[in-house]
Design a protein around this motif. Structure first.
Motif, short mmCIF file in Angstrom:
data_model
loop_
_atom_site.label_atom_id
_atom_site.label_comp_id
_atom_site.label_asym_id
_atom_site.label_seq_id
_atom_site.Cartn_x
_atom_site.Cartn_y
_atom_site.Cartn_z
N LEU A 150 0.83 -1.21 0.00
CA LEU A 150 0.00 0.00 0.00
C LEU A 150 0.86 1.26 0.00
CD1 LEU A 150 -2.81 1.27 0.12
CD2 LEU A 150 -2.74 1.08 2.61
N ASP A 151 1.92 1.22 0.79
CA ASP A 151 2.79 2.38 0.89
C ASP A 151 3.41 2.73 -0.47
OD1 ASP A 151 4.01 4.33 2.72
OD2 ASP A 151 5.89 3.41 2.08
N ALA A 152 3.73 1.69 -1.24
CA ALA A 152 4.32 1.92 -2.57
C ALA A 152 3.32 2.64 -3.48
CB ALA A 152 4.74 0.59 -3.18
N ILE A 153 2.03 2.41 -3.25
CA ILE A 153 1.00 3.07 -4.05
C ILE A 153 0.70 4.47 -3.50
CG2 ILE A 153 -1.43 2.98 -4.79
CD1 ILE A 153 -1.23 -0.12 -4.45
N VAL A 154 0.62 4.55 -2.18
CA VAL A 154 0.15 5.78 -1.52
C VAL A 154 1.21 6.89 -1.49
CG1 VAL A 154 -0.44 6.69 0.78
CG2 VAL A 154 -1.71 4.76 -0.15
N GLN A 155 2.46 6.53 -1.19
CA GLN A 155 3.49 7.57 -1.05
C GLN A 155 3.59 8.51 -2.26
OE1 GLN A 155 5.04 9.00 1.26
NE2 GLN A 155 4.84 7.53 2.94
N PRO A 156 3.68 7.94 -3.49
CA PRO A 156 3.77 8.85 -4.64
C PRO A 156 2.54 9.75 -4.78
CG PRO A 156 4.31 6.59 -5.28
CD PRO A 156 3.78 6.53 -3.90
N MET A 157 1.38 9.20 -4.42
CA MET A 157 0.14 10.00 -4.48
C MET A 157 0.19 11.12 -3.45
SD MET A 157 -2.81 7.09 -4.75
CE MET A 157 -2.98 6.02 -6.19
N VAL A 158 0.65 10.79 -2.24
CA VAL A 158 0.75 11.79 -1.18
C VAL A 158 1.68 12.91 -1.63
CG1 VAL A 158 1.63 12.24 1.16
CG2 VAL A 158 0.20 10.24 0.75
N GLU A 159 2.83 12.51 -2.18
CA GLU A 159 3.80 13.53 -2.62
C GLU A 159 3.20 14.45 -3.67
OE1 GLU A 159 7.50 11.57 -3.78
OE2 GLU A 159 7.46 10.54 -1.83
N ARG A 160 2.50 13.84 -4.64
CA ARG A 160 1.93 14.63 -5.73
C ARG A 160 0.86 15.61 -5.21
NH1 ARG A 160 -1.80 12.55 -9.39
NH2 ARG A 160 -1.25 10.46 -8.71
N TYR A 161 -0.08 15.09 -4.42
CA TYR A 161 -1.18 15.95 -3.94
C TYR A 161 -0.69 16.97 -2.91
CZ TYR A 161 -4.71 13.53 -6.58
OH TYR A 161 -5.46 13.03 -7.62
N ALA A 162 0.27 16.57 -2.09
CA ALA A 162 0.79 17.51 -1.09
C ALA A 162 1.43 18.70 -1.80
CB ALA A 162 1.79 16.81 -0.18
N ARG A 163 2.16 18.40 -2.89
CA ARG A 163 2.80 19.45 -3.66
C ARG A 163 1.74 20.37 -4.27
NH1 ARG A 163 4.93 17.17 -8.17
NH2 ARG A 163 5.80 15.54 -6.87
N GLN A 164 0.74 19.74 -4.91
CA GLN A 164 -0.32 20.52 -5.56
C GLN A 164 -1.08 21.39 -4.56
OE1 GLN A 164 -2.98 18.02 -7.83
NE2 GLN A 164 -1.30 17.16 -9.03
N MET A 165 -1.38 20.82 -3.40
CA MET A 165 -2.19 21.54 -2.42
C MET A 165 -1.36 22.47 -1.55
SD MET A 165 -4.71 18.51 -1.02
CE MET A 165 -5.79 17.57 -2.10
N GLY A 166 -0.06 22.28 -1.58
CA GLY A 166 0.81 23.09 -0.74
C GLY A 166 0.69 22.75 0.73
N VAL A 167 0.53 21.46 1.02
CA VAL A 167 0.43 21.01 2.42
C VAL A 167 1.57 20.03 2.71
CG1 VAL A 167 -2.07 21.31 2.56
CG2 VAL A 167 -1.12 19.10 1.81
N THR A 168 1.84 19.84 4.01
CA THR A 168 2.88 18.91 4.41
C THR A 168 2.39 18.03 5.56
OG1 THR A 168 4.43 20.71 3.94
CG2 THR A 168 5.34 18.75 5.02
N PRO A 169 1.99 16.80 5.26
CA PRO A 169 1.59 15.92 6.36
C PRO A 169 2.82 15.60 7.22
CG PRO A 169 1.61 14.72 4.27
CD PRO A 169 1.88 16.15 3.95
N SER A 170 2.62 15.51 8.55
CA SER A 170 3.76 15.27 9.43
C SER A 170 4.14 13.79 9.45
CB SER A 170 3.44 15.74 10.85
OG SER A 170 2.34 15.01 11.36
N ALA A 171 3.16 12.92 9.21
CA ALA A 171 3.43 11.48 9.22
C ALA A 171 2.36 10.76 8.42
CB ALA A 171 3.45 10.96 10.65
N ILE A 172 2.75 9.66 7.80
CA ILE A 172 1.79 8.80 7.11
C ILE A 172 1.87 7.43 7.78
CG2 ILE A 172 1.19 7.68 4.90
CD1 ILE A 172 0.83 10.68 4.73
N THR A 173 0.76 6.97 8.33
CA THR A 173 0.77 5.66 8.97
C THR A 173 -0.37 4.80 8.43
OG1 THR A 173 -0.57 6.52 10.79
CG2 THR A 173 1.82 6.47 11.15
N TYR A 174 -0.31 3.50 8.72
CA TYR A 174 -1.31 2.56 8.23
C TYR A 174 -1.82 1.70 9.37
CZ TYR A 174 0.95 3.97 3.91
OH TYR A 174 1.47 4.73 2.89
N LYS A 175 -3.14 1.53 9.41
CA LYS A 175 -3.77 0.72 10.46
C LYS A 175 -4.85 -0.16 9.83
CE LYS A 175 -4.16 3.56 14.51
NZ LYS A 175 -5.18 4.32 15.23
N ALA A 176 -5.12 -1.28 10.46
CA ALA A 176 -6.16 -2.18 9.94
C ALA A 176 -7.54 -1.69 10.39
CB ALA A 176 -5.92 -3.61 10.40
#
Ligand SMILES: [Zn+2]
Length: 167
Positions: A69-95
């Motif tokens: 999931l991280d391999a899919i999500v990380q690039p998306m996070v980077e792209r949208y964070a750049r577009q939106m001008g935001v910086t998430p402090s951490a990305i975590t995963y839970k069931a």
């Protein structure tokens, strides 16, 4: 009157209404209760089958799923964070099964359900855009929806699709 998850029948009645009246009401609606119970059970089985596609019982299963999931999500996070001008402090995963993602407005930490892996990629992207969007707007108000229109115009279809899977 409603059916609880375990199949119990819950009846709300005004205080002082005689018990026999309530019992009569329930007796008259046995058919409805039976149908509603069947629907509840079918929905539960559907949900169990859906989440069961991704076994997360062992540490190895969880680690592998998170890595995928991280391999899919990380690039998306980077792209949208750049577009939106935001910086998430951490990305975590839970069931999590109750929701696809969570955004902590105070810490700017974002958590995704590992089960997001069961969604088609465009719906994963929707969850990513949605949670990052909360860094700009905490609530689901008109401004939030306007931002989603801007960054992920197909959000309504994605929301509908993921709700169908989940409910
Ligand atoms: Zn939200």
């Amino acid at each position: 009157m409603r059916i609880a998850k375990n199949g119990d029948v819950h009846v709300s009645a005004p205080v002082g209404l005689p018990r026999t009246t309530v019992e009569k009401f329930v007796a008259e609606h046995l058919n409805w209760i039976e149908q509603a119970r069947k629907r509840t059970l079918a929905r539960q089985q559907q949900r169990a089958a859906f989440y069961g596609q991704l076994p997360l019982k062992t540490r190895k299963e969880r680690a592998e799923a998170i890595a995928r999931l991280d391999a899919i999500v990380q690039p998306m996070v980077e792209r949208y964070a750049r577009q939106m001008g935001v910086t998430p402090s951490a990305i975590t995963y839970k069931a999590m099964i109750s929701r696809w993602g969570m955004c902590n407005i105070k810490t700017h930490a974002i958590c995704f359900s590992i089960y997001t892996l069961l969604l088609p990629e465009w719906c994963i992207e929707h969850v990513v855009a949605h949670e990052l969007c909360h860094l700009l707007e905490p609530t689901h108000n008109a401004r939030f929806h306007a931002l989603m229109d801007q960054y992920f115009p197909n959000w309504r279809a994605a929301r509908k699709h993921t709700r169908l899977i989940q409910s």
